[in-house]
Design a protein around this motif. Structure first.
Motif, PDB file in Angstrom:
ATOM      1  N   ARG A  17      -9.214  64.949  30.538  1.00  9.11           N
ATOM      2  CA  ARG A  17      -9.619  63.491  30.515  1.00  9.11           C
ATOM      3  C   ARG A  17      -8.575  62.467  30.453  1.00  9.11           C
ATOM      4  O   ARG A  17      -8.083  62.798  29.383  1.00  9.11           O
ATOM      5  N   ARG A  18      -8.296  62.106  31.334  1.00  9.93           N
ATOM      6  CA  ARG A  18      -7.228  61.484  31.477  1.00  9.93           C
ATOM      7  C   ARG A  18      -7.717  59.593  31.051  1.00  9.93           C
ATOM      8  O   ARG A  18      -8.565  59.544  31.416  1.00  9.93           O
ATOM      9  N   PHE A  19      -7.167  59.024  29.951  1.00  8.11           N
ATOM     10  CA  PHE A  19      -7.680  57.580  30.132  1.00  8.11           C
ATOM     11  C   PHE A  19      -6.540  56.975  30.263  1.00  8.11           C
ATOM     12  O   PHE A  19      -5.009  56.764  30.083  1.00  8.11           O
ATOM     13  N   GLY A  20      -6.676  56.434  31.987  1.00  3.98           N
ATOM     14  CA  GLY A  20      -5.047  54.922  32.346  1.00  3.98           C
ATOM     15  C   GLY A  20      -5.896  53.722  32.227  1.00  3.98           C
ATOM     16  O   GLY A  20      -6.851  52.794  32.194  1.00  3.98           O
ATOM     17  N   ASP A  21      -4.535  53.097  32.514  1.00  4.74           N
ATOM     18  CA  ASP A  21      -4.975  51.230  32.204  1.00  4.74           C
ATOM     19  C   ASP A  21      -3.724  50.886  33.228  1.00  4.74           C
ATOM     20  O   ASP A  21      -2.992  52.010  34.123  1.00  4.74           O
ATOM     21  N   ASP A  22      -2.768  49.912  33.362  1.00  2.32           N
ATOM     22  CA  ASP A  22      -1.978  49.712  34.581  1.00  2.32           C
ATOM     23  C   ASP A  22      -0.568  49.845  33.805  1.00  2.32           C
ATOM     24  O   ASP A  22      -0.116  49.915  34.567  1.00  2.32           O
ATOM     25  N   ARG A  23      -0.383  50.961  32.147  1.00  5.17           N
ATOM     26  CA  ARG A  23       0.627  50.941  31.649  1.00  5.17           C
ATOM     27  C   ARG A  23       1.093  52.353  32.582  1.00  5.17           C
ATOM     28  O   ARG A  23       2.318  52.721  32.576  1.00  5.17           O
ATOM     29  N   GLY A  24      -0.602  52.850  32.645  1.00  3.76           N
ATOM     30  CA  GLY A  24       0.026  54.975  33.035  1.00  3.76           C
ATOM     31  C   GLY A  24      -1.703  55.494  32.644  1.00  3.76           C
ATOM     32  O   GLY A  24      -2.271  54.498  32.627  1.00  3.76           O
ATOM     33  N   TRP A  25      -1.677  56.277  32.289  1.00  2.00           N
ATOM     34  CA  TRP A  25      -2.480  57.085  31.609  1.00  2.00           C
ATOM     35  C   TRP A  25      -1.965  57.920  30.265  1.00  2.00           C
ATOM     36  O   TRP A  25      -1.122  57.987  29.701  1.00  2.00           O
ATOM     37  N   PHE A  26      -2.610  58.608  29.592  1.00  2.00           N
ATOM     38  CA  PHE A  26      -3.236  59.524  28.277  1.00  2.00           C
ATOM     39  C   PHE A  26      -3.950  60.106  28.610  1.00  2.00           C
ATOM     40  O   PHE A  26      -5.172  60.625  29.220  1.00  2.00           O
ATOM     41  N   MET A  27      -3.616  61.251  27.835  1.00  2.00           N
ATOM     42  CA  MET A  27      -4.739  62.921  27.884  1.00  2.00           C
ATOM     43  C   MET A  27      -3.777  63.459  26.375  1.00  2.00           C
ATOM     44  O   MET A  27      -2.609  63.279  26.478  1.00  2.00           O
ATOM     45  N   GLU A  28      -4.900  63.934  25.628  1.00  2.00           N
ATOM     46  CA  GLU A  28      -4.930  64.680  24.950  1.00  2.00           C
ATOM     47  C   GLU A  28      -4.721  66.372  25.779  1.00  2.00           C
ATOM     48  O   GLU A  28      -5.653  66.522  26.191  1.00  2.00           O
ATOM     49  N   SER A  29      -3.813  66.949  25.742  1.00  2.00           N
ATOM     50  CA  SER A  29      -3.270  68.063  26.000  1.00  2.00           C
ATOM     51  C   SER A  29      -3.607  69.700  25.405  1.00  2.00           C
ATOM     52  O   SER A  29      -4.051  71.039  26.128  1.00  2.00           O
ATOM     53  N   TRP A  30      -4.123  68.791  23.601  1.00  2.00           N
ATOM     54  CA  TRP A  30      -4.453  70.445  22.944  1.00  2.00           C
ATOM     55  C   TRP A  30      -4.780  69.749  21.932  1.00  2.00           C
ATOM     56  O   TRP A  30      -4.295  68.705  20.728  1.00  2.00           O
ATOM     57  N   ASN A  31      -5.883  70.082  21.988  1.00  2.00           N
ATOM     58  CA  ASN A  31      -7.342  69.840  20.557  1.00  2.00           C
ATOM     59  C   ASN A  31      -7.661  70.768  19.419  1.00  2.00           C
ATOM     60  O   ASN A  31      -8.209  71.666  20.404  1.00  2.00           O
ATOM     61  N   ARG A  32      -7.092  71.245  18.931  1.00  2.00           N
ATOM     62  CA  ARG A  32      -7.694  73.073  18.636  1.00  2.00           C
ATOM     63  C   ARG A  32      -9.216  72.605  18.439  1.00  2.00           C
ATOM     64  O   ARG A  32     -10.875  73.696  18.250  1.00  2.00           O
ATOM     65  N   ASP A  33     -10.256  71.521  17.310  1.00  2.00           N
ATOM     66  CA  ASP A  33     -11.627  71.105  17.360  1.00  2.00           C
ATOM     67  C   ASP A  33     -12.483  71.495  18.568  1.00  2.00           C
ATOM     68  O   ASP A  33     -13.333  71.706  18.784  1.00  2.00           O
ATOM     69  N   THR A  34     -11.698  70.442  19.665  1.00  2.00           N
ATOM     70  CA  THR A  34     -12.626  70.311  20.598  1.00  2.00           C
ATOM     71  C   THR A  34     -12.788  72.139  21.142  1.00  2.00           C
ATOM     72  O   THR A  34     -13.530  71.710  21.774  1.00  2.00           O
ATOM     73  N   LEU A  35     -11.237  72.708  21.504  1.00  2.00           N
ATOM     74  CA  LEU A  35     -11.084  74.242  22.597  1.00  2.00           C
ATOM     75  C   LEU A  35     -12.144  74.911  21.048  1.00  2.00           C
ATOM     76  O   LEU A  35     -13.311  76.203  21.562  1.00  2.00           O
ATOM     77  N   ARG A  36     -12.465  74.493  20.117  1.00  2.00           N
ATOM     78  CA  ARG A  36     -12.874  76.168  19.029  1.00  2.00           C
ATOM     79  C   ARG A  36     -14.885  75.328  19.410  1.00  2.00           C
ATOM     80  O   ARG A  36     -15.443  76.399  19.546  1.00  2.00           O
ATOM     81  N   GLY A  37     -14.803  74.386  19.410  1.00  2.00           N
ATOM     82  CA  GLY A  37     -16.874  74.112  20.467  1.00  2.00           C
ATOM     83  C   GLY A  37     -16.792  74.325  21.583  1.00  2.00           C
ATOM     84  O   GLY A  37     -17.886  74.508  21.616  1.00  2.00           O
ATOM     85  N   HIS A  38     -15.512  74.842  22.139  1.00  2.00           N
ATOM     86  CA  HIS A  38     -16.146  74.726  23.322  1.00  2.00           C
ATOM     87  C   HIS A  38     -15.865  77.253  23.319  1.00  2.00           C
ATOM     88  O   HIS A  38     -15.910  77.634  24.315  1.00  2.00           O
TER      89      HIS A  38
END
Length: 185
Positions: A17-38
């Protein structure tokens, strides 16, 4: 995050998921806890970053044999590439089968490739930067390759094979039929 299974067991497409606004966007490319949840629990120990200047550059099909086999999480930071995984786990129902996924800076997709698979990519644009995490460090004595254009595998790289830019290592890689996989299912 959306996780899509492919026809190859363990090879997954991750759409972040990318979070964007007029400056551009941000995304979390790796999160150990999130992926462990999957159900993805990999200890990545090395990050690699490659740059390919020319469209049609092919890098692969590469692997690192045990005891330094690598899981990889691959994404493109600039440009576009066709990323390929080939199952080479002897005894696997999908042995010798491959998948490809077009990764780009625009689509933000990532491809998770477990150990036991060949990996390679072809650049679909000039100036491609590929970034990938590895679960083991590079070990030259475990490094290997299989011919990227082997007709027995039959990969569609999305480029003109006659115009491919290759390394000497990739030009000299053995055919699939002449190679013995160090991996088992």
């Amino acid at each position: 995050m959306k996780i899509t299974e492919t026809i190859l067991p363990g090879v997954l497409i991750l759409e972040l998921r990318r979070f964007g606004d007029d400056r551009g966007w941000f995304m979390e490319s790796w999160n150990r806890d999130t992926l462990r949840g999957h159900g993805i629990d990999i200890d990545f120990v090395q990050d690699n970053h490659s740059y390919s200047a020319h469209k049609g550059t092919v890098r692969g099909l590469h692997y690192q044999a045990p005891p330094h086999a690598q899981d990889k999480l691959v994404r493109v930071g600039r440009g576009s590439a066709r990323d390929v995984a080939v199952d080479v786990r002897r005894g696997s129902e999908t042995y010798g089968h491959w998948i490809s996924v077009d990764l780009s800076a625009e689509n933000g997709r990532q491809l998770l490739i477990p150990r036991g698979f060949l990996h390679g990519f072809a650049t679909l644009t000039p100036d491609v930067e590929l970034l990938y995490k590895c679960s083991d460090v590079y070990a030259p004595d475990c490094d290997g390759a299989v011919a990227w254009n082997d007709p027995d595998i039959g990969i569609d790289w999305g480029i003109d094979p006659a115009a491919a830019t290759l390394s000497d290592k990739d030009r000299a890689a053995p055919r699939f039929a002449d190679w013995t996989s160090p991996f088992t299912a």
